[in-house]
Motif scaffolding. Structure first.
Motif, mmCIF file in Angstrom:
data_model
loop_
_atom_site.group_PDB
_atom_site.id
_atom_site.type_symbol
_atom_site.label_atom_id
_atom_site.label_comp_id
_atom_site.label_asym_id
_atom_site.label_seq_id
_atom_site.Cartn_x
_atom_site.Cartn_y
_atom_site.Cartn_z
ATOM 1 N N THR A 1 0.827 -1.198 0.000
ATOM 2 C CA THR A 1 0.000 0.000 0.000
ATOM 3 C C THR A 1 0.863 1.251 0.000
ATOM 4 O OG1 THR A 1 -1.620 -1.219 1.268
ATOM 5 C CG2 THR A 1 -1.868 1.169 1.211
ATOM 6 N N PHE A 2 0.696 2.040 -1.037
ATOM 7 C CA PHE A 2 1.429 3.300 -1.107
ATOM 8 C C PHE A 2 0.488 4.498 -1.073
ATOM 9 C CE2 PHE A 2 4.205 0.191 -3.141
ATOM 10 C CZ PHE A 2 5.345 0.371 -2.379
ATOM 11 N N TYR A 3 -0.807 4.225 -0.919
ATOM 12 C CA TYR A 3 -1.762 5.320 -0.903
ATOM 13 C C TYR A 3 -2.872 5.003 0.092
ATOM 14 C CZ TYR A 3 -5.135 8.788 -2.431
ATOM 15 O OH TYR A 3 -6.007 9.818 -2.452
ATOM 16 N N VAL A 4 -3.077 5.898 1.049
ATOM 17 C CA VAL A 4 -4.151 5.716 2.020
ATOM 18 C C VAL A 4 -4.980 6.994 2.016
ATOM 19 C CG1 VAL A 4 -4.718 5.289 4.440
ATOM 20 C CG2 VAL A 4 -2.664 4.262 3.468
ATOM 21 N N ASP A 5 -6.269 6.884 1.634
ATOM 22 C CA ASP A 5 -7.057 8.115 1.510
ATOM 23 C C ASP A 5 -7.896 8.373 2.759
ATOM 24 O OD1 ASP A 5 -8.818 6.106 1.165
ATOM 25 O OD2 ASP A 5 -9.602 6.768 -0.764
ATOM 26 N N HIS A 6 -7.445 7.888 3.898
ATOM 27 C CA HIS A 6 -8.120 8.211 5.151
ATOM 28 C C HIS A 6 -7.974 9.710 5.432
ATOM 29 C CE1 HIS A 6 -8.890 8.443 9.460
ATOM 30 N NE2 HIS A 6 -9.563 7.308 9.326
ATOM 31 N N GLU A 7 -9.015 10.288 5.994
ATOM 32 C CA GLU A 7 -9.056 11.717 6.293
ATOM 33 C C GLU A 7 -7.789 12.249 6.980
ATOM 34 O OE1 GLU A 7 -12.203 13.324 8.883
ATOM 35 O OE2 GLU A 7 -13.507 12.380 7.357
ATOM 36 N N LEU A 8 -7.379 11.525 8.008
ATOM 37 C CA LEU A 8 -6.234 11.983 8.793
ATOM 38 C C LEU A 8 -4.946 11.971 7.960
ATOM 39 C CD1 LEU A 8 -5.347 12.963 11.588
ATOM 40 C CD2 LEU A 8 -4.966 10.587 12.230
ATOM 41 N N TYR A 9 -4.816 10.945 7.125
ATOM 42 C CA TYR A 9 -3.641 10.855 6.258
ATOM 43 C C TYR A 9 -3.612 12.036 5.286
ATOM 44 C CZ TYR A 9 -2.018 6.242 7.676
ATOM 45 O OH TYR A 9 -1.492 5.221 8.377
ATOM 46 N N ILE A 10 -4.785 12.339 4.742
ATOM 47 C CA ILE A 10 -4.857 13.444 3.783
ATOM 48 C C ILE A 10 -4.565 14.761 4.500
ATOM 49 C CG2 ILE A 10 -6.402 14.746 2.246
ATOM 50 C CD1 ILE A 10 -7.801 11.994 1.691
ATOM 51 N N LYS A 11 -5.157 14.914 5.692
ATOM 52 C CA LYS A 11 -4.978 16.136 6.467
ATOM 53 C C LYS A 11 -3.493 16.372 6.795
ATOM 54 C CE LYS A 11 -6.934 18.166 10.617
ATOM 55 N NZ LYS A 11 -7.620 17.776 11.850
ATOM 56 N N MET A 12 -2.790 15.293 7.070
ATOM 57 C CA MET A 12 -1.383 15.437 7.450
ATOM 58 C C MET A 12 -0.440 15.388 6.250
ATOM 59 S SD MET A 12 -1.181 13.382 11.012
ATOM 60 C CE MET A 12 0.537 13.807 11.196
ATOM 61 N N GLY A 13 -1.017 15.334 5.056
ATOM 62 C CA GLY A 13 -0.182 15.333 3.852
ATOM 63 C C GLY A 13 0.599 14.036 3.690
ATOM 64 N N ALA A 14 0.029 12.955 4.209
ATOM 65 C CA ALA A 14 0.762 11.695 4.170
ATOM 66 C C ALA A 14 -0.006 10.612 3.409
ATOM 67 C CB ALA A 14 1.048 11.227 5.600
ATOM 68 N N ALA A 15 -0.906 11.014 2.525
ATOM 69 C CA ALA A 15 -1.701 10.029 1.796
ATOM 70 C C ALA A 15 -0.799 9.107 0.973
ATOM 71 C CB ALA A 15 -2.706 10.731 0.886
ATOM 72 N N THR A 16 0.280 9.659 0.500
ATOM 73 C CA THR A 16 1.280 8.811 -0.149
ATOM 74 C C THR A 16 2.638 9.136 0.469
ATOM 75 O OG1 THR A 16 2.087 7.995 -2.251
ATOM 76 C CG2 THR A 16 1.792 10.379 -2.078
ATOM 77 N N ASN A 17 3.636 8.251 0.255
ATOM 78 C CA ASN A 17 4.944 8.429 0.894
ATOM 79 C C ASN A 17 5.516 9.806 0.577
ATOM 80 O OD1 ASN A 17 4.232 5.792 0.930
ATOM 81 N ND2 ASN A 17 6.252 5.021 0.476
ATOM 82 N N THR A 18 5.797 10.571 1.617
ATOM 83 C CA THR A 18 6.206 11.953 1.418
ATOM 84 C C THR A 18 7.346 12.300 2.384
ATOM 85 O OG1 THR A 18 3.863 12.427 1.048
ATOM 86 C CG2 THR A 18 5.329 14.321 1.261
ATOM 87 N N GLY A 19 8.396 12.891 1.852
ATOM 88 C CA GLY A 19 9.477 13.344 2.715
ATOM 89 C C GLY A 19 9.054 14.594 3.471
ATOM 90 N N MET A 20 9.344 14.653 4.787
ATOM 91 C CA MET A 20 8.919 15.818 5.580
ATOM 92 C C MET A 20 10.027 16.237 6.536
ATOM 93 S SD MET A 20 5.120 14.820 6.764
ATOM 94 C CE MET A 20 3.911 14.285 5.585
ATOM 95 N N GLU A 21 9.904 17.447 6.989
ATOM 96 C CA GLU A 21 10.783 17.928 8.058
ATOM 97 C C GLU A 21 10.564 17.077 9.308
ATOM 98 O OE1 GLU A 21 12.950 20.714 8.796
ATOM 99 O OE2 GLU A 21 13.191 20.609 6.616
ATOM 100 N N GLY A 22 11.616 16.854 10.069
ATOM 101 C CA GLY A 22 11.441 16.141 11.322
ATOM 102 C C GLY A 22 10.599 16.955 12.291
ATOM 103 N N ILE A 23 9.989 16.303 13.277
ATOM 104 C CA ILE A 23 9.158 17.060 14.214
ATOM 105 C C ILE A 23 9.965 17.552 15.420
ATOM 106 C CG2 ILE A 23 7.058 15.817 13.610
ATOM 107 C CD1 ILE A 23 7.462 14.620 16.615
ATOM 108 N N ARG A 24 11.269 17.302 15.417
ATOM 109 C CA ARG A 24 12.083 17.718 16.565
ATOM 110 C C ARG A 24 12.024 19.230 16.731
ATOM 111 N NH1 ARG A 24 15.085 15.890 12.593
ATOM 112 N NH2 ARG A 24 16.297 17.398 11.408
ATOM 113 N N PRO A 25 12.153 19.693 17.968
ATOM 114 C CA PRO A 25 12.077 21.141 18.191
ATOM 115 C C PRO A 25 13.224 21.864 17.485
ATOM 116 C CG PRO A 25 12.711 19.964 20.205
ATOM 117 C CD PRO A 25 12.299 18.931 19.209
ATOM 118 N N GLN A 26 12.902 22.977 16.857
ATOM 119 C CA GLN A 26 13.944 23.796 16.235
ATOM 120 C C GLN A 26 14.456 24.737 17.319
ATOM 121 O OE1 GLN A 26 14.746 23.336 12.956
ATOM 122 N NE2 GLN A 26 13.248 21.679 12.916
ATOM 123 N N SER A 27 15.492 24.303 18.002
ATOM 124 C CA SER A 27 15.922 25.064 19.169
ATOM 125 C C SER A 27 17.408 25.341 19.112
ATOM 126 C CB SER A 27 15.578 24.263 20.438
ATOM 127 O OG SER A 27 16.528 24.488 21.432
#
Ligand code: SF4
Ligand code: SF4
Lengths: 235, 365
Positions: free
Chosen positions: A67-93
């Motif tokens: 599965t490379f595509y999940v059209d669940h609401e939360l996945y779409i909302k978080m921009g993760a419906a398909t494999n996507t490179g993102m910034e880490g969530i670590r604090p920018q400190s």
């Protein structure tokens, strides 16, 4: 007792008993039920995914396929419906400007073989972290020095390896070291927040409902740290 | 010079630095009896200080006139590193006091100390590669020349260089004389020991353990005069395999395919600089001599040819589709040698290593 319980509960261990294990020198042979996705042959190596490739069995996913595509609401909302490179969530400190990376180790499967003397002698013998040569020198750290790696959550110690292949804003430590191998018994997870990945919560919980190989996803590289030359301890 | 010469070729483009070779050798030959600190096979990261520390600067070998050069005997603590041990028993008690499990000394050096450190700046032009090293079973061995007791010999039948342990008195001139520092002093028996090219395996037609176990399939083994052998083709036919630091004058018989496949550099914006290569060719020239330029040219040409036409004997050789295609050894040959020399063909051909070339019956034991 744990072994006894496992022997009673796991059909993969049939027909072994404690007595039989003692007799052969303390081990057992798992039976053909012990494998997933391919049969376990007695005379040739295990190759995964034969069930899916040759018997066309479904994978244990919602679609039965990779599965490379999940059209669940939360996945779409978080921009993760398909494999996507993102910034880490670590604090920018500014206090903790280095990303803490723990790639797979060269010789161990997680902590397996981590205490092998033969292998430990082929590295530094203690947990060692690659740090950017230029940054480390600016901090007054020499190769082989013990460094303290810390953030708001905690701290641990490692031997510094001054390396050309560590990024200036990062620090690289092979995973798999057990806490008892570190100074003061503080393992590297002391500084890792291990935040639960929000995608886990889609449709309740369990990466879309606890499928076959569910394993509680976290965020990769969510640890932001700082490091300095250790003051009163040394490996 | 021996009648025949065994050689090993290592393809540095394929070495992944896994140290399987090191462990294969270590567990077979050197994990006991005073050899614990020795690594007859080691894999170091280049550029780096290597093992023993700075071995390239410790002298030995020959000058252009053929004179043996003075050399330094490395120090166990500073240059090889004391092989540390662990308090394994502490893991049994379940106590969780501070740093439960630790080496019995602070590690200061070891056979792979500068693993992956390399040179350059991340991410523009940082680079390194792995350099596996064993004894080169040299045609003109510095170790042999340096020994005042004639205790080191080179076998006629295959050029393997061995120490006659009965003759060796532990003077250690050989260590100074070897420019590769691939002969070691065993403090327990006060004698020098070194890689034996797994001769008991070779004589049965099997490759040395390091080559047999190599995960990256980088090691070819065979006789240099055998035109069908992979080593002959790589060294003599295509001339893409070169000796390491041949300028030391020992005529090494371990050859290397230079690493040609290094990625391009990045500019300040992180964009690829077309046509650039991270690995400075000057470094390769230092290791493998001026011939490295032709070797690189041949490798690149054949790679291109293979891409365009699908045909290249050299590329097929280097890919090594079958592991068994990497070795051409022959136990019949050794049986023949044994017969000619009236030795027992069933025993290892070379008993000098264990019995001593000069041991007289009823000798000094
Ligand atoms: S590499 Fe060193 S030990 Fe081996 S044969 Fe050459 S000079 Fe002797
Ligand atoms: S086993 Fe082969 S690939 Fe692995 S380090 Fe040794 S030479 Fe390189």
């Amino acid at each position: 007792m744990a072994v006894q319980a496992a022997l009673e509960k796991c059909e993969q261990y049939e027909p072994w008993t404690m007595e039989k294990m003692y007799k052969v020198g303390g081990f057992l042979l798992i039976n053909e039920k012990a494998a997933k996705s391919s049969p376990l042959y007695s005379d040739r190596p295990f190759n995964s995914n034969e069930d899916h490739l040759y018997k066309m069995e479904r994978l244990e996913t919602l679609s039965g396929r990779q599965t490379f595509y999940v059209d669940h609401e939360l996945y779409i909302k978080m921009g993760a419906a398909t494999n996507t490179g993102m910034e880490g969530i670590r604090p920018q400190s500014k206090d903790y400007p280095y990303v803490f990376m723990t790639p797979h180790a060269r010789w161990s499967i997680h902590s397996n073989y981590k205490t092998s003397r033969t292998l430990l002698r082929l590295q530094r013998g203690v947990p060692a972290a690659q740090v950017n040569r230029v940054v480390a020198e600016a901090k007054g750290i020499k190769d082989g020095d013990t460094i303290r790696i810390y953030n708001a959550l905690g701290e641990f110690y490692a031997m510094a390896k001054l390396s050309s292949s560590a990024p200036a804003d990062g620090l690289v430590l092979e995973h798999g070291w057990e806490p008892y191998m570190y100074l003061k018994n503080k393992g590297h997870n002391e500084v890792v927040p291990t935040a639960l990945n929000l995608l886990e919560m889609a449709d309740g919980w369990g990466h879309l409902k606890f499928g076959g190989l569910w394993d509680g996803n976290q965020y990769a590289y969510d640890g932001a740290v700082n490091y300095e030359k250790a003051k009163d301890v040394q490996y | 010079m021996s009648k025949r010469q065994l050689a090993m070729v290592m393809d540095l483009n394929k070495c992944i630095g896994c140290q399987t070779c090191t462990v294969a050798c270590k567990t077979q030959w050197t994990n006991r009896n005073g050899r614990e600190y020795m690594y007859w096979n080691n894999v170091e990261t280049y550029p780096g200080t290597g093992y023993p520390k700075n071995w390239m600067e410790l002298g030995g070998g020959f000058d252009a006139a053929g004179d043996l050069q003075p050399g330094v005997i490395p120090n166990l603590e500073a240059d090889y590193g004391v092989p540390w041990d662990y308090n394994y028993e502490s893991l049994m008690g379940g106590q969780a006091d501070s740093n439960t499990f630790h080496p019995h000394i602070s590690p200061t050096w070891g056979p792979n100390w500068d693993e992956d450190e390399g040179a350059g700046a991340f991410p523009q032009d940082n680079y390194f590669f792995y350099l596996p090293r064993i004894c080169n079973h040299c045609t003109n061995p510095g170790c042999l020349s340096a020994c005042p007791r004639d205790a080191i010999f080179k076998r006629e039948e295959d050029g393997v260089v061995l120490v006659d342990l009965d003759r060796c008195q532990g003077y250690r001139y050989c260590i100074a004389g070897c420019p590769y520092k691939k002969i070691y002093f065993n403090p327990k028996i006060s004698k020098s020991e070194k890689c034996i090219l797994c001769f008991p395996r070779i004589e049965q037609g099997l490759p040395p353990a390091c080559a047999q176990q190599c995960v990256g399939r980088i090691r070819f083994v065979g006789f240099l005069d055998d035109e069908e052998s992979q080593v002959h083709k790589l060294v003599h036919k295509y001339k893409v395999a070169l000796g390491l630091r041949s300028d030391y004058g020992t005529q090494p018989n371990v050859y290397y395919i230079p690493p040609t496949e290094s990625p391009a550099k990045f500019d300040a914006e992180g964009k690829i600089i077309e046509g650039s290569t991270r690995l400075p060719v000057g470094e390769l020239e230092k290791l493998f001599g001026p011939e490295v330029h032709d070797a690189i040219k041949t490798l690149k040409t054949e790679m291109k040819k293979r891409k365009e036409t699908g045909v290249s004997e050299l590329m097929d050789l280097l890919i090594a589709y079958q592991h068994s295609d990497m070795f051409r050894l022959d136990n019949n040959y050794y049986q023949q040698v044994a017969k000619e020399n009236k030795r027992n063909p069933l025993a290892p051909v070379d008993t000098r290593y264990i019995a001593g070339k000069f041991t007289k019956a009823g000798g000094h034991h």
